[in-house]
Design a protein around this motif. Structure first.
Motif, PDB file in Angstrom:
ATOM      1  N   GLU A 374       0.812  -1.223   0.000  1.00 43.98           N
ATOM      2  CA  GLU A 374       0.000   0.000   0.000  1.00 43.98           C
ATOM      3  C   GLU A 374       0.840   1.265   0.000  1.00 43.98           C
ATOM      4  O   GLU A 374       0.382   2.325  -0.411  1.00 43.98           O
ATOM      5  CB  GLU A 374      -0.901   0.027   1.248  1.00 43.98           C
ATOM      6  CG  GLU A 374      -2.171  -0.762   1.089  1.00 43.98           C
ATOM      7  CD  GLU A 374      -3.226  -0.327   2.110  1.00 43.98           C
ATOM      8  OE1 GLU A 374      -3.086   0.772   2.678  1.00 43.98           O
ATOM      9  OE2 GLU A 374      -4.159  -1.102   2.327  1.00 43.98           O
ATOM     10  N   ASP A 375       2.066   1.134   0.510  1.00 44.04           N
ATOM     11  CA  ASP A 375       2.934   2.308   0.600  1.00 44.04           C
ATOM     12  C   ASP A 375       3.800   2.464  -0.658  1.00 44.04           C
ATOM     13  O   ASP A 375       4.546   3.441  -0.783  1.00 44.04           O
ATOM     14  CB  ASP A 375       3.874   2.180   1.813  1.00 44.04           C
ATOM     15  CG  ASP A 375       3.124   2.269   3.127  1.00 44.04           C
ATOM     16  OD1 ASP A 375       2.086   2.962   3.165  1.00 44.04           O
ATOM     17  OD2 ASP A 375       3.572   1.650   4.103  1.00 44.04           O
ATOM     18  N   GLU A 384      13.504   6.745   9.700  1.00 45.81           N
ATOM     19  CA  GLU A 384      14.832   6.771  10.319  1.00 45.81           C
ATOM     20  C   GLU A 384      15.962   6.519   9.313  1.00 45.81           C
ATOM     21  O   GLU A 384      17.079   6.242   9.707  1.00 45.81           O
ATOM     22  CB  GLU A 384      14.953   5.725  11.447  1.00 45.81           C
ATOM     23  CG  GLU A 384      13.878   5.782  12.497  1.00 45.81           C
ATOM     24  CD  GLU A 384      14.103   6.888  13.525  1.00 45.81           C
ATOM     25  OE1 GLU A 384      15.160   7.545  13.489  1.00 45.81           O
ATOM     26  OE2 GLU A 384      13.197   7.100  14.343  1.00 45.81           O
ATOM     27  N   PHE A 385      15.627   6.588   8.006  1.00 47.06           N
ATOM     28  CA  PHE A 385      16.710   6.304   7.066  1.00 47.06           C
ATOM     29  C   PHE A 385      16.819   7.321   5.924  1.00 47.06           C
ATOM     30  O   PHE A 385      17.646   8.237   6.008  1.00 47.06           O
ATOM     31  CB  PHE A 385      16.580   4.875   6.525  1.00 47.06           C
ATOM     32  CG  PHE A 385      17.595   4.517   5.487  1.00 47.06           C
ATOM     33  CD1 PHE A 385      18.934   4.907   5.658  1.00 47.06           C
ATOM     34  CD2 PHE A 385      17.248   3.808   4.343  1.00 47.06           C
ATOM     35  CE1 PHE A 385      19.891   4.606   4.699  1.00 47.06           C
ATOM     36  CE2 PHE A 385      18.200   3.492   3.377  1.00 47.06           C
ATOM     37  CZ  PHE A 385      19.520   3.890   3.563  1.00 47.06           C
ATOM     38  N   ALA A 386      15.999   7.197   4.899  1.00 50.67           N
ATOM     39  CA  ALA A 386      16.266   8.019   3.720  1.00 50.67           C
ATOM     40  C   ALA A 386      15.024   8.237   2.866  1.00 50.67           C
ATOM     41  O   ALA A 386      14.070   7.462   2.929  1.00 50.67           O
ATOM     42  CB  ALA A 386      17.346   7.355   2.865  1.00 50.67           C
ATOM     43  N   ILE A 397      19.557  11.293   2.348  1.00 50.76           N
ATOM     44  CA  ILE A 397      19.558  10.708   3.684  1.00 50.76           C
ATOM     45  C   ILE A 397      18.783  11.620   4.621  1.00 50.76           C
ATOM     46  O   ILE A 397      17.993  11.165   5.441  1.00 50.76           O
ATOM     47  CB  ILE A 397      21.012  10.517   4.186  1.00 50.76           C
ATOM     48  CG1 ILE A 397      21.723   9.458   3.331  1.00 50.76           C
ATOM     49  CG2 ILE A 397      21.025  10.123   5.675  1.00 50.76           C
ATOM     50  CD1 ILE A 397      21.140   8.062   3.418  1.00 50.76           C
ATOM     51  N   ASP A 398      18.988  12.932   4.487  1.00 49.16           N
ATOM     52  CA  ASP A 398      18.226  13.870   5.299  1.00 49.16           C
ATOM     53  C   ASP A 398      16.837  14.018   4.719  1.00 49.16           C
ATOM     54  O   ASP A 398      16.610  13.805   3.530  1.00 49.16           O
ATOM     55  CB  ASP A 398      18.916  15.242   5.318  1.00 49.16           C
ATOM     56  CG  ASP A 398      20.235  15.155   6.081  1.00 49.16           C
ATOM     57  OD1 ASP A 398      20.269  14.446   7.107  1.00 49.16           O
ATOM     58  OD2 ASP A 398      21.219  15.776   5.622  1.00 49.16           O
ATOM     59  N   ARG A 399      15.948  14.409   5.586  1.00 49.63           N
ATOM     60  CA  ARG A 399      14.577  14.588   5.120  1.00 49.63           C
ATOM     61  C   ARG A 399      14.527  15.836   4.256  1.00 49.63           C
ATOM     62  O   ARG A 399      14.898  16.923   4.695  1.00 49.63           O
ATOM     63  CB  ARG A 399      13.649  14.742   6.316  1.00 49.63           C
ATOM     64  CG  ARG A 399      12.219  14.623   5.907  1.00 49.63           C
ATOM     65  CD  ARG A 399      11.281  14.373   7.060  1.00 49.63           C
ATOM     66  NE  ARG A 399       9.970  14.125   6.480  1.00 49.63           N
ATOM     67  CZ  ARG A 399       8.862  14.119   7.161  1.00 49.63           C
ATOM     68  NH1 ARG A 399       8.895  14.326   8.469  1.00 49.63           N
ATOM     69  NH2 ARG A 399       7.716  13.895   6.559  1.00 49.63           N
ATOM     70  N   ILE A 405       6.209   9.291   5.627  1.00 46.18           N
ATOM     71  CA  ILE A 405       7.188   8.420   6.280  1.00 46.18           C
ATOM     72  C   ILE A 405       6.539   7.052   6.442  1.00 46.18           C
ATOM     73  O   ILE A 405       5.427   6.941   6.956  1.00 46.18           O
ATOM     74  CB  ILE A 405       7.564   8.990   7.657  1.00 46.18           C
ATOM     75  CG1 ILE A 405       8.249  10.348   7.485  1.00 46.18           C
ATOM     76  CG2 ILE A 405       8.452   8.016   8.425  1.00 46.18           C
ATOM     77  CD1 ILE A 405       8.336  11.149   8.752  1.00 46.18           C
ATOM     78  N   ILE A 406       7.227   6.026   6.003  1.00 50.40           N
ATOM     79  CA  ILE A 406       6.658   4.688   6.136  1.00 50.40           C
ATOM     80  C   ILE A 406       7.636   3.787   6.889  1.00 50.40           C
ATOM     81  O   ILE A 406       8.821   4.073   6.992  1.00 50.40           O
ATOM     82  CB  ILE A 406       6.340   4.062   4.758  1.00 50.40           C
ATOM     83  CG1 ILE A 406       7.629   3.859   3.949  1.00 50.40           C
ATOM     84  CG2 ILE A 406       5.345   4.943   3.994  1.00 50.40           C
ATOM     85  CD1 ILE A 406       7.425   2.998   2.727  1.00 50.40           C
ATOM     86  N   HIS A 407       7.095   2.699   7.426  1.00 47.45           N
ATOM     87  CA  HIS A 407       7.971   1.739   8.093  1.00 47.45           C
ATOM     88  C   HIS A 407       8.395   0.700   7.069  1.00 47.45           C
ATOM     89  O   HIS A 407       7.769   0.530   6.025  1.00 47.45           O
ATOM     90  CB  HIS A 407       7.268   1.108   9.288  1.00 47.45           C
ATOM     91  CG  HIS A 407       6.109   0.226   8.921  1.00 47.45           C
ATOM     92  ND1 HIS A 407       4.948   0.719   8.370  1.00 47.45           N
ATOM     93  CD2 HIS A 407       5.925  -1.112   9.020  1.00 47.45           C
ATOM     94  CE1 HIS A 407       4.115  -0.290   8.157  1.00 47.45           C
ATOM     95  NE2 HIS A 407       4.677  -1.405   8.535  1.00 47.45           N
TER      96      HIS A 407
END
Length: 465
Positions: A374-375, A384-386, A397-399, A405-407
């Motif tokens: 779905e994402d 927490e990554f990229a 790498i930075d937002r 934001i997805i897991h």
RNA sequence: GCUCGUAUAGUGUAGUGGCCCAUCAUAAAGGACUCUCAUUCCUUUGACCCGGGUUCAAAUCCCGGUACGAGCACCA
């Protein structure tokens, strides 16, 4: 609450041990237990196991119920009383009743007596002499009479406004040869058994119960018992009632209904997480303190109420969130091969509010990850990554923007697993990839962006959001 | 049918004649924080079943109505 200061108050919770305790029983335990604790009184757990035919007791419940009470209250009941151990006491009081003339052995059938009750007229058995009553009583005890032939009634007044109170039955006979009491030392020992109103009334007095808190369905019971107390010259305990509680998602629940559903295989057992039993709630990760807070918040009113499960869940969330480690669970996973420079590891906090708990180190070697299907549309940021662009391309790498934001979870650090979702009547199984971990079975975790779950042998059992 | 009981926001709950243009929780909506749709925090929406009566004053007392529930088992 009245009269709590006068002396050490004594409360009691008195279930029929005909099965495991339900959600509704929890109210009796919590309310009586909490009052007894607050007022430094004592809590009696009493088994009202005087029916061997209609609602026969179940042997396992005698061990199980005290454990459930202890789980729920965090301490055991102060005293345990088993009615079937107390039959001689009840007999003695029945004899007093007959000898003092405020009770009599009635040989009318239930149907015949109903006529008298409805027409407010005395049954002929009412005027028998004490000698006659004692002789009939002995014929009950020795089995000359059979079940249905005779009962012991309390003389009240057949013209009482409330029909339920008119010369109510106190003891009756049961065929304990065909239906023996399940406790081996009781078995077929007694043919005459007290009924609830009598047994409970006498026992409350013998145990020095000062406060009775119970369902309002027992209001007429109070009135019946008060009449008996007047005969004996006793003082009736302070009594408080609560109304019916329905849980939106569960509707009505009865022990017998659940038993049938378990036996025909609809449910796995009394601890099936869909069932409103104490065991089911426990299996579902509901904390005893959440259950206590829930019932205390509802209070003791006579209103009939209907509450959503969300109320219980919100209490539970408060209890577990601080402790629940975070994990990724990727439902219906889609594999993504990351393009570009990837670090060896990515560290994700175990609990965002408790940095001291440390990090989960997620390996990106190989740089293959899973995200939820779905994402998988458009741009997203791996938590927490990229930031990720088209075709798994690492853009930053930075937002860099507001993309969602997805897991996610890496191939290396995840295993195939299932998410078990108890949904009303049914259980839904969702396949996915769970983040590898070595938490023990029974640990409550939070699956990020999904909800709280408890680790079971079969997979992750979703508790609530 | 007879008897008993209850009626405050969507859901629960506090309130026992003036501190109540009604408390708190939860739900919903919005916002802050946060690399979770979590947690935490802030804001907003939203209720005294109806009709009489008593009283200077009623969510609170009384009567009637209505609605809902329970009991009228030789179950608990």
């Amino acid at each position: 609450m009245k009269n709590v200061d006068a002396k050490k108050p004594v409360f009691r919770f008195a279930p029929n041990p005909n099965g495991p305790l339900s959600f509704g029983h929890a109210r009796g335990i919590v309310i009586n237990g909490t009052y007894s604790k607050e007022h430094e009184g004592i809590l009696i757990l009493r088994f009202d196991d005087t029916d061997t035919t209609v609602k026969p007791p179940e042997l396992s419940a005698y061990d199980l119920i005290p454990e459930e009470v202890e789980w729920l209250l965090g301490r055991p009941a102060d005293r345990i009383v088993v009615a079937s151990d107390r039959i001689p006491e009840y007999y003695q009081h029945a004899e007093t009743m007959l000898k003092e003339g405020f009770g009599y052995v009635c040989k009318c059938s239930a149907e015949v007596f109903r006529e008298y009750r409805e027409s407010k007229s005395n049954c002929p058995c009412r005027d028998k002499s004490v000698e006659n009553n004692m002789s009939d009583w002995n014929k009950m005890l020795d089995g000359t009479y059979k079940p249905g032939d005779a009962v012991v009634r309390v003389k009240t007044d057949m013209t009482l406004k409330n029909p339920a109170l008119r010369d109510w039955p106190a003891l009756r006979m049961q065929d304990t040869e065909t239906n023996p009491h399940p406790r081996p030392n009781i078995g077929s020992k007694y043919k005459v058994w007290p009924l609830l109103d009598f047994q409970s009334a006498v026992e409350d007095h013998l145990q020095g119960v000062t406060h009775i808190i119970r369902g309002k369905d027992l209001m007429d019971s109070t009135r019946k018992q008060t009449l008996l107390y007047e005969h004996f010259g006793w003082t009736y305990p302070e009594t408080i009632y609560w109304g019916r509680v329905k849980v939106h998602e569960w509707g009505g629940f009865s022990t017998s209904k659940m038993r049938a559903s378990i036996e025909n295989g609809e449910y796995s057992g009394w601890d099936d997480p869909r069932l409103p039993t104490i065991q089911g709630l426990k299996a579902r990760g509901i904390q005893p303190e959440a259950l206590r807070n829930f019932w205390i918040e509802l209070g003791v009113t006579q209103k009939d109420i209907s509450v959503p499960l969300a109320t219980l869940f919100s209490h539970n969330t408060k209890m577990i969130d601080d402790e629940a480690p975070r994990l990724s669970f990727v439902r219906n996973p889609t594999e993504v091969l990351l393009q570009g420079q990837t670090p060896e590891f990515v560290g994700i906090p175990i609990h965002p509010n408790h940095p001291k708990k440390g990090l989960r180190n997620i390996s990106l070697n190989p740089p293959t990850i899973f995200i939820e299907s779905e994402d998988a549309n458009g741009l997203y940021r791996l938590k927490e990554f990229a930031d990720i662009g088209e075709h798994g391309n690492i853009e930053s790498i930075d937002r860099s923007d507001k993309r969602p934001i997805i897991h996610w979870m890496s191939l290396t650090n995840s295993v195939e697993a299932v998410l078990i979702i108890p949904d009303q009547e049914e259980i839904k199984i969702v396949n996915g990839r769970a983040e590898s971990n070595d938490y023990e079975i029974g640990t409550i975790v939070q699956l990020e962006r999904i909800g709280y779950a408890i680790i079971t042998e079969d997979g992750y059992l979703l508790m609530h959001e």
